[in-house]
Enzyme design. Structure first.
Site, short mmCIF file in Angstrom:
data_model
loop_
_atom_site.label_atom_id
_atom_site.label_comp_id
_atom_site.label_asym_id
_atom_site.label_seq_id
_atom_site.Cartn_x
_atom_site.Cartn_y
_atom_site.Cartn_z
N HIS A 189 0.82 -1.21 0.00
CA HIS A 189 0.00 0.00 0.00
C HIS A 189 0.86 1.26 0.00
CE1 HIS A 189 -3.84 -1.93 0.31
NE2 HIS A 189 -3.48 -2.61 1.37
N ARG A 296 -8.76 -0.29 -17.30
CA ARG A 296 -9.19 -1.27 -16.30
C ARG A 296 -10.65 -0.99 -15.99
NH1 ARG A 296 -4.78 1.39 -14.03
NH2 ARG A 296 -2.77 0.32 -14.17
N ARG A 332 -10.14 -3.51 -21.31
CA ARG A 332 -9.97 -4.88 -20.80
C ARG A 332 -11.25 -5.31 -20.12
NH1 ARG A 332 -5.44 -5.91 -16.37
NH2 ARG A 332 -7.00 -4.91 -15.04
N GLU A 431 -0.31 -13.14 -20.57
CA GLU A 431 0.21 -13.09 -19.20
C GLU A 431 0.37 -14.48 -18.59
OE1 GLU A 431 -2.63 -10.79 -16.90
OE2 GLU A 431 -4.26 -11.43 -18.22
N ASN A 454 3.56 -8.39 -15.43
CA ASN A 454 3.48 -8.68 -14.00
C ASN A 454 3.16 -10.15 -13.75
OD1 ASN A 454 3.65 -5.93 -14.18
ND2 ASN A 454 1.97 -5.50 -12.79
N ASP A 455 2.05 -10.60 -14.33
CA ASP A 455 1.66 -11.99 -14.15
C ASP A 455 2.53 -12.94 -14.97
OD1 ASP A 455 -0.27 -11.86 -12.20
OD2 ASP A 455 -1.93 -11.61 -13.59
N ARG A 465 5.13 -12.46 -6.01
CA ARG A 465 5.82 -11.18 -5.89
C ARG A 465 5.43 -10.41 -4.64
NH1 ARG A 465 2.23 -7.49 -9.07
NH2 ARG A 465 0.66 -8.80 -10.05
N CYS A 502 1.50 -3.70 -21.53
CA CYS A 502 0.84 -2.84 -20.55
C CYS A 502 1.25 -3.17 -19.12
CB CYS A 502 -0.68 -2.92 -20.69
SG CYS A 502 -1.35 -4.59 -20.45
#
Length: 570
Positions: A189, A296, A332, A431, A454-455, A465, A502
């Site tokens: 966070h 998103r 998406r 991904e 990321n994925d 991660r 992205c």
């Protein structure tokens, strides 16, 4: 001391140590049924007040909250109203005759220990939210007052073991110039909020940071992930010069807004923004984007107590289309599950939710939800250049099923004489390793790819991660990850479809020339990252980028690759 630089910049200031006192049990037991009923009522009232506090933070226009911050606050409300927490506290009050304070302390402690012991990154990350709501309710139970944010002097650097989600959002940061925490990761966070506010931050510094006391002189280097405690004057002078140079460079990058991203030898590159709604478009265009590479849609579903209707979704997508200035917007489809839960949609409990019922898998199972979203996007497509992108695709059958439902949505609109773009482009996120490996097969079914690093990195390396013990193994420069990315780009070009990226790697300056050398020409990232990436692009040639790519692909470790890219960047 070394940590993880998660929000760039250099700050010099005085420490403010943020400490959260641990709640102790009182041991006071209740005597009769009336006291039990009153104590349950007292707990329920404290929860209601806590929810009202979070709602007031959300509604505070002076805070200028970003979508990421609003999503954090929605998670807080979801947890505050969690029926399991209420049931466990009530049981301890009724059966154990515990007072509300003690019952809550025990319940929150049990939840925190349970979540921290889990392998799943989403559940483990929620432990910080659980602690946060527990403190908020306890404060209202014990003091009958709001949690008050601390007041800071000018040039304050906040030091903490970790900073709770709502504290990070609600605190008055006009005098805060940096954050440093003992724990945390690139996805914590503190990281999310620091980046959204543009405040330098270093997380994961370790227990040594606990030796800092109020008013210690601190230098915080969010670029290199270093924190200095009471440094010598020459180190302060050196970093003062570095800070001024960084600020000058930041101003220079902002001036690139209206300059096209064209390499020195004439290759045009597309730089798009990742956004969560129409409100993000002004900032995206201010930073020089030429479209939206990732819209998103989850926020539309999160800030409510039921699924949005087709008309509500249509208005959302229409507003983005109208605000896009006729530039491309890649929408998406809903990507819930994993780390994104809806309070009104009971997803089954899973040991590994990131490998489970999520994203396109939910859409293909709940065709009613998918159809509603698709029809809304299609209706909005007449107001701008919208494209549809499916997340979490692992095989060609999923693409064909999704395309079949799109065809059904088009047929329904046609039968009802509702206008839409019949030629809307369809694409997928790459991904999952199986999608990257079979990119040659998938390319025949779609109009474009977008690589979600990321994925893709997480699944390829089998690295959670969010797990601080193994976060160092999460490495997008691993030769295996790079080869998958290269294969996707190669197959996209071979089959004449667009290939973009992205994920976080698109905004990593260290990766820019390498990706250009691989043939990537479409980058999408957070708006704030665009100027720095554009500067690299216009300052270099495709020929140089290809030479870098060729050299990197001959290396056998990420250590060598990163060292080489750092040298090339300098």
């Amino acid at each position: 001391m070394k940590g993880i630089g998660v929000s760039p910049g250099i700050s010099i200031g005085k420490a403010f140590v943020l400490k959260k006192p641990e709640a102790a049990l009182t041991g006071v037991l209740l005597n009769n049924e009336i006291e039990i009923l009153l104590e349950i009522e007292r707990f329920d009232l404290a929860v209601s007040h806590a929810v009202a506090e979070i709602e007031s933070i959300k509604a505070n226009a002076q805070l200028s909250l970003q979508d990421e911050e609003l999503a954090v606050l929605e998670t807080q409300i979801e947890l505050l109203t969690d029926p399991q927490i209420k049931a466990d506290v009530t049981q301890k009050i009724e059966n154990g005759k515990n007072n509300a304070h003690d019952a809550l302390v025990e319940v929150i402690g049990n939840f925190v220990r349970l979540f921290e012991s889990m392998d799943d990154q989403y559940m483990r990350a929620r432990s910080a939210d659980i602690k946060d709501i527990g403190r908020r309710i306890l404060n209202l139970l014990d003091k009958s007052g709001k949690v008050t944010a601390p007041e800071f002097d000018p040039d304050t650097i906040v030091i903490a073991e970790d900073i709770s989600p709502s504290d990070t959002i609600a605190m008055d940061i006009k005098h805060v110039v940096g954050f440093a925490t003992q724990t945390g990761s690139r996805t914590s966070h503190t990281t999310i909020i620091a980046k959204s506010k543009g405040i330098p931050a270093v997380v994961g510094c370790g227990e040594e940071l606990g030796t800092v006391v109020n008013n210690d002189i601190i230098i915080l280097d969010g670029i290199n992930g270093i924190v200095y405690i009471n440094p010598a004057q020459e180190i302060i002078d050196d970093h003062t010069i570095k800070r001024e140079a960084y600020l000058r460079q930041s101003a220079k990058l902002k001036a690139l807004k209206d300059i096209s991203a064209i390499t020195s030898d004439g290759e045009k590159i597309t730089l798009s923004a990742n956004i969560s709604g129409a409100d993000d478009l002004d900032d995206a265009f201010y930073n020089g984007c030429v479209g939206v590479g990732l819209l998103r849609t989850e926020l539309l579903f999160m800030d409510r107590d039921s699924f949005p209707t087709e008309d509500e979704q249509f208005e959302f997508y229409k507003n983005v289309a109208l605000g896009s200035k006729n530039n491309t917007v890649i929408v998406r489809t809903i990507d819930i599950g994993g780390d994104k839960h809806l309070p009104y949609f009971n997803l089954p409990a899973e040991l590994n939710p990131f490998l489970g019922y999520r994203a396109i898998r939910i859409c293909l199972d709940r065709k009613d939800l998918f159809m509603t979203q698709l029809k809304a996007i299609l209706r909005a497509s007449v107001f701008g250049d919208l494209k549809i992108m499916f997340p979490m695709i692992s095989n060609v059958q999923e693409i064909r099923s999704a395309k079949s439902i799109v065809a059904q949505a088009k047929a329904e609109l046609l039968n009802n004489h509702i206008a839409f773009n019949a030629d809307i482009k369809l694409g997928i996120m790459i991904e999952i390793p199986s999608a990257a490996i079979t990119a040659d097969i998938l390319a025949k079914e779609v109009d474009f790819f977008s690589i979600g690093t990321n994925d893709l990195c997480q699944y390829t390396l089998a690295v959670d991660r969010m797990n601080e013990k193994i976060s160092h193994l999460y490495d997008p420069f691993n030769p295996g990850v790079l080869r998958l990315i290269q294969k996707v780009i190669e197959q996209g070009h071979k089959h004449n479809i667009g290939v973009g990226m992205c994920g976080e790697m698109a905004s990593d300056p260290l990766a820019t020339l390498l990706l250009l050398g691989m043939g990537l020409t479409d980058f999408s990232m957070s708006a704030a990252a665009i100027p720095a990436i554009k500067n690299i692009i216009i300052s270099n040639s495709i020929k140089k980028a290809r030479d870098i790519y060729k050299n990197v692909m001959e290396m056998d470790s990420s250590e060598k690759i990163i060292a080489y890219l750092q040298e090339a960047a300098q």
